[in-house]
Design a protein around this motif. Structure first.
Motif, short mmCIF file in Angstrom:
data_model
loop_
_atom_site.label_atom_id
_atom_site.label_comp_id
_atom_site.label_asym_id
_atom_site.label_seq_id
_atom_site.Cartn_x
_atom_site.Cartn_y
_atom_site.Cartn_z
N ILE A 40 -31.39 21.29 2.32
CA ILE A 40 -30.88 21.86 1.05
C ILE A 40 -30.46 23.60 1.16
O ILE A 40 -31.52 24.14 1.28
CB ILE A 40 -31.81 21.55 0.07
N CYS A 41 -29.17 23.75 0.98
CA CYS A 41 -29.02 25.24 0.95
C CYS A 41 -28.67 25.73 -0.21
O CYS A 41 -28.56 25.02 -1.15
CB CYS A 41 -27.51 25.26 1.77
N HIS A 42 -28.97 26.88 -0.59
CA HIS A 42 -29.10 27.49 -1.83
C HIS A 42 -27.53 27.41 -2.43
O HIS A 42 -27.13 27.37 -3.55
CB HIS A 42 -29.30 29.00 -1.85
N SER A 43 -26.55 27.31 -1.59
CA SER A 43 -25.16 26.97 -1.80
C SER A 43 -24.76 25.69 -2.45
O SER A 43 -24.22 25.82 -3.55
CB SER A 43 -24.14 27.23 -0.59
N ASP A 44 -25.73 24.63 -2.06
CA ASP A 44 -25.76 23.29 -2.79
C ASP A 44 -26.00 23.69 -4.52
O ASP A 44 -25.19 23.15 -5.14
CB ASP A 44 -26.70 22.50 -2.31
N GLY A 62 -24.44 18.76 0.29
CA GLY A 62 -25.01 18.82 1.74
C GLY A 62 -24.15 19.15 2.73
O GLY A 62 -23.06 18.27 2.97
N HIS A 63 -24.41 20.13 3.38
CA HIS A 63 -23.58 20.57 4.48
C HIS A 63 -24.55 21.02 5.71
O HIS A 63 -24.06 22.00 6.70
CB HIS A 63 -22.55 21.57 4.10
N GLU A 64 -25.74 20.45 5.77
CA GLU A 64 -26.66 20.66 6.89
C GLU A 64 -26.94 19.36 7.35
O GLU A 64 -28.23 18.87 7.22
CB GLU A 64 -27.91 21.42 6.35
N GLY A 88 -21.35 20.69 9.82
CA GLY A 88 -21.99 21.72 9.00
C GLY A 88 -21.07 21.70 7.74
O GLY A 88 -20.88 20.75 7.11
N CYS A 89 -20.95 23.05 7.42
CA CYS A 89 -19.92 23.22 6.30
C CYS A 89 -18.42 22.95 6.09
O CYS A 89 -18.00 22.79 5.22
CB CYS A 89 -19.80 24.67 5.88
N LEU A 90 -17.83 22.51 7.49
CA LEU A 90 -16.39 22.14 7.57
C LEU A 90 -16.35 20.95 8.13
O LEU A 90 -16.89 20.51 9.01
CB LEU A 90 -15.82 23.24 8.35
N LEU A 157 -27.33 24.01 10.73
CA LEU A 157 -25.80 23.80 10.69
C LEU A 157 -25.19 24.67 9.66
O LEU A 157 -24.05 24.68 9.66
CB LEU A 157 -25.57 22.17 10.30
N CYS A 158 -26.21 25.14 8.84
CA CYS A 158 -25.37 26.16 7.82
C CYS A 158 -26.20 27.50 8.00
O CYS A 158 -25.68 28.45 8.37
CB CYS A 158 -25.34 25.82 6.38
N ALA A 159 -27.70 27.40 7.69
CA ALA A 159 -28.37 28.73 7.70
C ALA A 159 -28.54 29.29 9.29
O ALA A 159 -28.43 30.45 9.06
CB ALA A 159 -29.86 28.29 7.36
ZN ZN Z 1 -25.03 26.60 3.28
#
Ligand code: ZN
Ligand code: NAP
Ligand code: ZN
Length: 349
Positions: A40-44, A62-64, A88-90, A157-159
């Protein structure tokens, strides 16, 4: 099409709930992944709350993403069933422009397709990793090295890539004096990566409550930004500062902590603008910059680097029923240090 259980936000700010989504048929260059864990990224949270504007609902964030290859298309040579992989994010880009050509797909001039809250080149909305399966083009899949557990690889994958990229780009290395602002999901990985690169790392956190952890992650020094004396004591002392904070800060106060020619790079993405005083930059030829995630070659390099140097996120593993409460805790800076969802707990709905 394959039906897969997922967690989705039906509208801006609404709690996430179990649903079922459809994944596309496996194309010849596609990889079908059984997702095991998703960070869980803060971007979510920014996007579920539509804090940046333009969010697409329903949204499966979800991008991790970390999981196991379940099937591959006929033209996929790099992966086979059973491989440990990440996304990851892409999930797509044009593959032809100058940025794609040099492996910085995040800057694709045709638009890099984000893993969720975006539309693919086919016009369909993309759905992320809070789900049990995903179909992704092989060139947007990375290998998870043996030395990394899947649940620890997920947040990288993101952080991981978001913090590794600026340290590499600005050539942070041996002996550099580096500060990391905010020790949440991104920050606690940034501390480990910068330390592994040989930098002398200082954490600038709101309080001293996580000092022991920060020193364990590899920081040499730890300061509370709630203390005014911190800003006096650390004036003009850093070569490089990475700002990972999700909210607006008094950026001028932090710029003044840079030495001559120092750079402050923002990766935190608060929705509101900051106010910058020109003299904060002029006074010591300082630079203020930003950095966005990273490309695919860099993501693989980062994972290999983390496996080699023992960089691993500290995680709190949760089930699907814990996601909404986890969002509230992240917003309160009460995260130690990344929530990771065990996606097997997402019930079919
Ligand atoms: Zn992220
Ligand atoms: P996070 O886990 O919530 O960490 C942010 C940390 O910032 C908190 O743990 C807290 O650390 C500090 N903080 C929070 N509110 C603050 C405030 N009002 N004043 C001062 N410090 C505060 O979030 P994250 O997942 O690491 O993400 C951080 C930001 O990076 C988000 O805005 C996210 O959208 C953005 N992001 C950007 C990229 C990119 O490509 N540029 C990629 C991923 C994420 P302390 O308790 O230590 O003070
Ligand atoms: Zn491109």
């Amino acid at each position: 099409m394959t039906a897969t259980p997922a967690l989705s936000a039906p509208a801006a700010g609404a709690p996430l709930d179990a649903t079922t989504i459809q994944r596309r048929e496996l194309g010849e260059h596609d990889v079908l992944i059984d997702i095991k864990f998703c960070g869980i990224c803060h971007s979510d949270i920014h996007q579920v709350k539509d804090e940046w504007g333009g969010s697409i609902f329903p949204m499966v964030p979800g991008h991790e993403i970390a999981g196991i290859v379940a099937a591959v298309g006929s033209a996929v040579g790099k992966y086979s069933e059973g491989d440990r992989v990440g996304v990851g994010c892409l999930v797509d880009s044009c593959g032809k422009c100058e940025y794609c050509a040099r492996g910085e797909e995040q800057f694709c001039v045709e638009t890099a397709v984000q893993t969720y809250n975006a539309r693919g080149y086919d016009g369909e909305p993309t759905f992320g990793g809070y789900s049990q399966q995903i179909v992704v083009k092989d060139s947007f899949v990375v290998k998870i090295p043996d030395g990394l557990e899947l649940q620890h690889a997920a947040p990288l994958l993101c952080a991981g890539i978001t913090t590794y990229t600026p340290f590499k780009h600005w050539k942070v290395g041996e002996g550099d004096k580096v500060a990391v602002i905010g020790m949440g999901g991104l920050g606690h990985v940034a501390v480990q990566i910068a330390a592994a690169m040989g930098a002398e790392v200082t954490v600038l956190s709101q309080t001293l409550s996580k000092k022991e952890d920060g020193l364990r992650f590899g920081a040499k020094h730890y300061y509370a930004t709630s203390e005014r004396s911190t800003f006096k004591e650390l004036a003009a002392s850093f070569d490089f500062i990475l700002n990972t904070v999700s909210a607006n800060l008094n950026v001028n106060a932090y710029l003044r902590l840079l030495r001559v020619d120092g750079t402050l790079v923002n990766v935190g993405a608060p929705p509101e603008p900051d106010s910058i005083h020109a003299f904060s930059l002029i006074a010591a030829r300082r630079s203020l910059a930003g950095s966005s995630i990273g490309g695919l070659p860099g993501t693989q390099e980062m994972l290999d680097f983390c496996a080699e140097h023992g960089v691993a996120p500290a995680i709190e593993l949760i089930g699907a029923d814990g996601v909404n409460a986890a969002y509230d805790r992240v917003v309160r800076s009460d995260v130690r240090y990344r929530f990771v969802i065990d996606v097997s707990t997402i019930a079919a709905a």
